[in-house]
Scaffold this motif. Structure first.
Motif, PDB file in Angstrom:
ATOM      1  N   GLU A  46      47.918  34.418  46.517  1.00 58.02           N
ATOM      2  CA  GLU A  46      47.344  35.686  46.957  1.00 58.02           C
ATOM      3  C   GLU A  46      45.826  35.702  46.843  1.00 58.02           C
ATOM      4  O   GLU A  46      45.140  36.300  47.681  1.00 58.02           O
ATOM      5  N   MET A  47      45.276  35.022  45.819  1.00 54.33           N
ATOM      6  CA  MET A  47      43.825  34.983  45.663  1.00 54.33           C
ATOM      7  C   MET A  47      43.166  34.197  46.786  1.00 54.33           C
ATOM      8  O   MET A  47      42.031  34.485  47.176  1.00 54.33           O
ATOM      9  N   HIS A  48      43.858  33.204  47.316  1.00 52.14           N
ATOM     10  CA  HIS A  48      43.311  32.432  48.440  1.00 52.14           C
ATOM     11  C   HIS A  48      43.075  33.337  49.651  1.00 52.14           C
ATOM     12  O   HIS A  48      42.148  33.103  50.437  1.00 52.14           O
ATOM     13  N   VAL A  54      39.081  29.850  46.653  1.00 50.49           N
ATOM     14  CA  VAL A  54      40.149  29.545  45.693  1.00 50.49           C
ATOM     15  C   VAL A  54      41.158  28.690  46.445  1.00 50.49           C
ATOM     16  O   VAL A  54      41.932  29.185  47.261  1.00 50.49           O
ATOM     17  N   SER A  55      41.136  27.402  46.175  1.00 49.70           N
ATOM     18  CA  SER A  55      41.925  26.457  46.958  1.00 49.70           C
ATOM     19  C   SER A  55      43.421  26.687  46.787  1.00 49.70           C
ATOM     20  O   SER A  55      43.918  26.855  45.667  1.00 49.70           O
ATOM     21  N   ALA A 203      43.497  43.059  43.916  1.00 49.21           N
ATOM     22  CA  ALA A 203      42.693  44.215  44.329  1.00 49.21           C
ATOM     23  C   ALA A 203      41.409  44.299  43.511  1.00 49.21           C
ATOM     24  O   ALA A 203      40.327  44.581  44.044  1.00 49.21           O
ATOM     25  N   ILE A 204      41.521  44.041  42.214  1.00 47.68           N
ATOM     26  CA  ILE A 204      40.331  44.052  41.358  1.00 47.68           C
ATOM     27  C   ILE A 204      39.408  42.897  41.728  1.00 47.68           C
ATOM     28  O   ILE A 204      38.190  43.060  41.827  1.00 47.68           O
ATOM     29  N   CYS A 205      40.002  41.725  41.960  1.00 47.84           N
ATOM     30  CA  CYS A 205      39.194  40.551  42.295  1.00 47.84           C
ATOM     31  C   CYS A 205      38.493  40.689  43.640  1.00 47.84           C
ATOM     32  O   CYS A 205      37.448  40.073  43.865  1.00 47.84           O
ATOM     33  N   SER A 206      39.045  41.506  44.523  1.00 54.84           N
ATOM     34  CA  SER A 206      38.370  41.733  45.806  1.00 54.84           C
ATOM     35  C   SER A 206      37.018  42.409  45.593  1.00 54.84           C
ATOM     36  O   SER A 206      36.111  42.265  46.424  1.00 54.84           O
ATOM     37  N   LYS A 207      36.884  43.132  44.476  1.00 59.13           N
ATOM     38  CA  LYS A 207      35.607  43.765  44.144  1.00 59.13           C
ATOM     39  C   LYS A 207      34.658  42.784  43.464  1.00 59.13           C
ATOM     40  O   LYS A 207      33.443  42.987  43.464  1.00 59.13           O
TER      41      LYS A 207
END
Length: 220
Positions: A46-48, A54-55, A203-207
């Motif tokens: 999901e982080m990718h 993020v590979s 969602a937090i990491c998108s910020k």
């Protein structure tokens, strides 16, 4: 999600941080670690989507940090960490540089991103980028949504004196004094045991993503 048994193991480890107890409970450790590895795999996927740097090729097992402490240069000689950490680098498969970091620890879990204590060459490059394009960084870290999630970016560890080559009247001097460039958000244990944990973290990491882009652009 992170299982209740994982939190229970970590809580008991904190109270029994010795090799004898750990070996008696090695199976519990292995089960808890597998829980975190499984979660790391889902998180990478999901982080990718949030940050393509993020590979998708990251190995979840290698992203979960070892629980064994390096006590060689520490006054604290307890042999084990009382947490599990997941490191998601944005420089291929190797750590170092801007990244995302998720820590599971009873009462102290958090998600973070940015660059902690950059090496000298990277720190110099980041400061140069701040000097040239400080407005861009201010736009990111002074955004109301960013501040609500992560607090005041300038309040983290900084130099007591002026950084070399920069004067006190520099409009970005408080950012230039920073030793690290981190955004972090504490998470409640109950939230880590919910099925939507991956969605909550991404969602937090998108910020955090714009901050990591700024830092990556500084050191390319």
């Amino acid at each position: 999600m992170i299982q209740k048994q994982t939190f229970e193991f970590l809580a008991e480890l904190a109270d029994n941080n010795n090799r004898e107890w750990f070996m008696d409970n090695k199976q519990r450790h292995d089960a808890a670690r597998e829980n975190v590895i499984d979660f790391a795999g889902n998180l990478i996927t999901e982080m990718h989507k949030i940050d393509p740097a993020v590979s998708i090729e990251l190995d979840p097992k290698k992203c979960v940090l070892r629980i064994y402490r390096d006590v060689r240069f520490s006054k604290n000689k307890t042999p084990y960490k009382n947490n599990f950490g997941i490191s998601l680098p944005t420089t291929g498969v190797k750590a170092g540089g801007a990244e995302y970091y998720f820590q599971v620890q009873p009462g102290k879990s958090f998600i973070a991103g940015g660059y902690w204590m950059p090496e000298a060459a990277h720190l110099k490059a980041i400061r140069q980028e701040i000097d040239y394009n400080g407005h861009d960084l201010k736009t990111i870290v002074d955004d109301a949504g960013f501040v609500k999630l992560f607090g005041k970016f300038r309040d983290q560890d900084k130099l007591k004196t002026l950084p070399r080559d920069y004067s006190a009247d520099n409009e970005n001097i408080e950012l230039l004094k920073l030793k690290s460039f981190i955004a972090w958000h504490q998470l409640k244990d109950k939230d880590l045991m919910k099925a939507d944990l991956v969605e909550k973290i991404t969602a937090i990491c998108s910020k955090i993503y714009p901050l990591n882009v700024f830092l990556r652009n500084a050191i390319v």
